[in-house]
Design an enzyme around this catalytic site. Sequence first.
Site, PDB file in Angstrom:
ATOM      1  N   GLU A  54      20.997 -30.923 -17.477  1.00  0.00           N
ATOM      2  CA  GLU A  54      21.579 -31.547 -18.670  1.00  0.00           C
ATOM      3  C   GLU A  54      22.551 -32.671 -18.352  1.00  0.00           C
ATOM      4  OE1 GLU A  54      24.202 -27.834 -17.992  1.00  0.00           O
ATOM      5  OE2 GLU A  54      22.235 -28.600 -17.413  1.00  0.00           O
ATOM      6  N   CYS A  83      21.565 -22.497 -13.865  1.00  0.00           N
ATOM      7  CA  CYS A  83      22.715 -22.066 -13.064  1.00  0.00           C
ATOM      8  C   CYS A  83      22.995 -20.573 -13.287  1.00  0.00           C
ATOM      9  CB  CYS A  83      23.921 -22.952 -13.367  1.00  0.00           C
ATOM     10  SG  CYS A  83      25.219 -22.835 -12.112  1.00  0.00           S
ATOM     11  N   HIS A 101      21.947 -28.381 -12.649  1.00  0.00           N
ATOM     12  CA  HIS A 101      22.184 -28.679 -14.069  1.00  0.00           C
ATOM     13  C   HIS A 101      21.340 -29.881 -14.518  1.00  0.00           C
ATOM     14  CE1 HIS A 101      25.569 -25.965 -14.988  1.00  0.00           C
ATOM     15  NE2 HIS A 101      25.806 -26.051 -13.688  1.00  0.00           N
TER      16      HIS A 101
END
Length: 521
Positions: free
Chosen positions: A179, A82, A177
């Site tokens: 994660e 990002c 993202h």
Amino acid sequence: MAHQKILILDFGSQVTQLIARRVREQQVYCEIHPFDVSDDFVREFAPAGVILSGGPNSVYEAVGWHAPQSVFELGVPVLGICYGMQTMAQQLGGSVESSGKREFGYAEIRARGHSELFRSIEDRTNDEGHGLLDVWMSHGDKVTALPPGFKVIASNESCPVAGMADEVRKFYAVQFHPEVTHTIKGRDMLARFVHEICGCGRDWNMPDYVNEAIEKVRAQVGQEEVILGLSGGVDSSVVAALLHRAIGEQLTCVFVDNGLLRLNEAEQVMLTFARNLGVKVIHVDATEQFMGHLKGVSDPEAKRKIIGREFVEVFQAEANKLPNAKWLAQGTIYPDVIESAGSKTGKAHTIKSHHNVGGLPETLNLKLLEPLRELFKDEVRELGIALGLPHEMVYRHPFPGPGLGVRILGEVKQEFAELLRRADAIFIDELRAADWYDKTSQAFAVFLPVKSVGVMGDGRTYEYVVALRAVETQDFMTAHWAELPHSLLGKVSNRIINEVRGINRVVYDISGKPPATIEWE
């Protein structure tokens, strides 16, 4: 043991900790540090790879919010996420502009260019056979020109550069993202990056870490004595077990019973640590002292302060009886350290202390020992199991520092604590019996200082109300109320009303977080 390490540079994202947890899940050691660390720090850290986190800023507005230039000169792989992608693009000669509107939520992207990062990773394919990925976006800017040497590796209509790579230098970046759990194949991408691209092995796990942690403690403490405030919670329990294994009789634990513990908690702590493990534990029953100072106090924050202050007083009195103690052990864990990192990320600058030892006066003149400060909560639990602690203790639900003091709404009375203790124990017993305890993240009873009319037998009752609370969450930042079976709730209610004299009504809290918090006070 020298571990291969991943360096995560934090640009202020709310989910930077998740990056570290995903890397640790791959049995690879990593650390989070502020983005503005020095070039010397980066070189001395000697990472096998670097991850640049997301963040709330725009690269063309946030002057100075960029990665140390050494990150791109070390010769190790770099992954930008990002904002991390945007600063990588700008620092290496590309361009970033506003998207015109924020893209927030689910998105479908097409993997392109046969990148090593995405090789064989896809959620499905389109009619032309191109790999498609379901990802989570949260950005207001976009890369509009690639840096020299880069190619597009992912895109969609709204984000033409959803991923980019310089395969020669092993620089990769994604606008989404990986994660977060919403990016379905995110774990696979991070695993690919740390294992195959960075070349890290799997040398970080808690069973192997036990001996390493023991050696660290022995090297730090030597022959000096250590004092620990043992609460019965997961963190302090694991610290106690680790220190006892490392230094034995040099450790003294102080267990303060404030009258606000769970049912039989004091007995369980003494049984586990003093009798079964042979730990030296001083058990102080300070119920009357705590209850006396809480009399007439209804404000939640005032109650917290009183309970914290009285703990400090009791603990200090016991510490003064141990003149040979040179170290104060605390259950500080890695999220506490991260949250206090400070720097330009705007995070707090004060170390967040373990709840039972917060505010202990510096007049104790003790050095600080924090053997869990490198570990996440799930790793602390794994370490506890490796040290031989009971599963029921290590995987207990969180319990607030002030204990039942903030689960009794309004004024705290010993009578209320007794009622709540028993009701809470019944709730937890039934959750365990129905195999629901481990499916919920936190469950407890709350005492409401109101009375309701009821009927028992042929008589009218006018007794207190208890609320049951159970939630499911991954991070405790947001939570959903647990949809427990009605039959289970009915059984819990029936037992509480029949077995706990003084309670004639049980209600179930179906509020999420937000708007409600998990605890009532």
